[in-house]
Design an enzyme around this catalytic site. Structure first.
Site, PDB file in Angstrom:
ATOM      1  N   CYS A  36       0.230   2.570  -4.826  1.00  0.00           N
ATOM      2  CA  CYS A  36      -0.508   3.776  -5.184  1.00  0.00           C
ATOM      3  C   CYS A  36       0.286   5.021  -4.787  1.00  0.00           C
ATOM      4  O   CYS A  36       1.079   5.006  -3.843  1.00  0.00           O
ATOM      5  CB  CYS A  36      -1.861   3.801  -4.473  1.00  0.00           C
ATOM      6  SG  CYS A  36      -3.017   2.546  -5.041  1.00  0.00           S
ATOM      7  N   HIS A  46       0.825  -1.202   0.000  1.00  0.00           N
ATOM      8  CA  HIS A  46       0.000   0.000   0.000  1.00  0.00           C
ATOM      9  C   HIS A  46       0.867   1.263   0.000  1.00  0.00           C
ATOM     10  O   HIS A  46       1.911   1.311   0.637  1.00  0.00           O
ATOM     11  CB  HIS A  46      -0.910   0.039   1.229  1.00  0.00           C
ATOM     12  CG  HIS A  46      -2.126  -0.813   1.108  1.00  0.00           C
ATOM     13  ND1 HIS A  46      -3.045  -0.665   0.095  1.00  0.00           N
ATOM     14  CD2 HIS A  46      -2.579  -1.839   1.896  1.00  0.00           C
ATOM     15  CE1 HIS A  46      -4.016  -1.552   0.259  1.00  0.00           C
ATOM     16  NE2 HIS A  46      -3.762  -2.279   1.334  1.00  0.00           N
TER      17      HIS A  46
END
Length: 407
Positions: free
Chosen positions: A272, A216
């Site tokens: 991301c 993440h």
């Protein structure tokens, strides 16, 4: 086949900002209070539900399933649950969410304390001096609702590529995943930073260093005024809810500053909001074919450069975008889109240049999206198209059309 954005259930982080407040945190959808005094809360993004007992002094709540934060009109209560917790202050505390201090039915802690930080690296495998070293990190957050399914496959794919294609000795590759038996190899914040320090320690001319991360990625407000867009990019270790995220400034000072002349570092980050995760001085714009200046806008000079070496970063997407995990490529399980396309292209095109590598990955993403639009089956599988543009950044400009990619 399955494809999911790393900013939905399996996306690699979405605390993304919009033009409204604080990167536009999504609101929580509330359901009328139950007679017993509890309030059932459903997150509009990840659809996670819980019976939430809210304290009276806050009306801001975060969903730990997908990390979205918003205001709520729930009636105040005395306690809080493990999924929707109060957020008392916008700022640093919003992003370092803290220890939940609760456990599930099996007694497993829901906080980062599942993975205690190790005080030293004395238990790490010893390595001889090589001119090639690598840190490969894959975080699956396996006991959480925002777990990722493709990160272990990503690390395995990268390790295989580096050993077979670029002749990295296995003993000079440090792998951090939640499957490792050595507690020092669990991808906690402490262990990742220790491994990054090991990566660049005593680097010498001719060294080729690699940092790979699949997990993440988030953003948070830039309080040092050293970001053009006003936000710092971050990586999320497995214990980030307790220990906090790893900020781009810290990554830059840890593995970019020490690079001596003749040392080359490649960072490949499948997460991301990872476009400028190394805070390098130049960003290559694929559409225009030019390098753009990424120097910090602050009045006071802030160090972002190397000590004479070269740092190059290949990111899954631009800072404002999200990255995806997908099973559309076939094979077993899921893979990060960047990782799969990167390894596939390198294997198929020996001696490929940086420019052609970037071009091929962009083209492959376009093909996937066109196939999705032309197939009813794929339309059903995909919630939306893969909307990520792999990005190249560097500590210095170079000719991407003639420079071959080497590790």
């Amino acid at each position: 086949m399955e494809a999911t954005s790393k900013c939905t259930r399996y996306r690699k982080g979405d605390l993304s900002l919009t033009n409204t407040s604080m990167h536009g945190f999504y609101a929580l959808k509330t359901i009328p209070n139950n007679p017993n005094g509890e309030a059932k809360v459903t997150c509009r993004v990840c659809k996670a539900e819980c019976h939430c007992l809210m304290p009276s002094r806050t009306n801001s709540h975060s969903c730990s399933a997908c990390l979205n934060v918003s205001n709520s009109t729930l009636r105040p209560h005395k306690k809080e649950c493990g999924i929707c917790r109060p957020v008392k202050k916008i700022g640093t505390k919003l992003f370092k969410l803290g220890d939940l201090g609760s456990s599930n039915k099996n007694g497993n802690l829901l906080s980062g304390s599942l993975y205690p930080s190790m005080p030293s690296s004395s238990a790490l495998p010893s390595t001889s001096r090589y001119n090639k070293r690598a840190v490969l990190c894959g975080v699956s957050y396996r006991r959480r609702k925002f777990r990722l399914k493709g990160t272990i496959n990503d690390v395995s794919n990268m390790k295989d590529l580096m050993m077979k294609k670029f002749k990295f000795p296995e003993e000079c590759i440090r792998v951090l995943t939640e499957q490792e038996q050595n507690a020092n190899m669990i991808p906690t914040k402490h262990n990742i930073l220790e491994s990054l320090r090991w990566l660049v320690k005593d680097c010498q001319p001719g060294d080729s260093l690699v940092f790979y991360f699949s997990g993440h990625g988030l953003q948070q407000p830039d309080f040092e005024e050293d970001e053009i867009d006003g936000f710092d990019e971050t990586l999320c270790p497995v214990d980030f809810l307790r220990e906090g995220m790893i900020i781009d400034n810290e990554i830059n000072s840890t593995i970019v500053w020490p690079l001596k002349k003749g040392v080359t570092l490649h960072a490949i980050v499948d997460a991301c909001h990872s476009g400028t995760i190394l805070d390098l001085l130049f960003v290559y714009k694929h559409e225009s074919g030019i390098w753009e200046d990424n120097k910090p806008p602050s009045k006071e000079p802030i160090r972002k450069h190397t000590n004479g070496g070269l740092a190059i970063c290949l990111s899954a997407c631009e800072d404002s975008q999200t990255a995806a995990d997908s099973a559309v490529f076939g094979g077993k399980g899921m893979n990060g889109v960047l990782t799969y396309l990167f390894t596939k292209t390198i294997r198929e095109y020996p001696g490929i240049t940086y420019g052609r590598l970037l071009e091929n990955m962009h083209d492959e993403i376009k093909k996937i999206n066109r196939s999705r639009c032309n197939s009813r089956i794929l339309q059903h599988i995909f919630n939306r198209k893969i909307a990520q543009d792999p990005l190249l950044s560097s500590s210095e400009k170079f000719d991407v059309s003639t420079t071959m990619f080497r590790l």
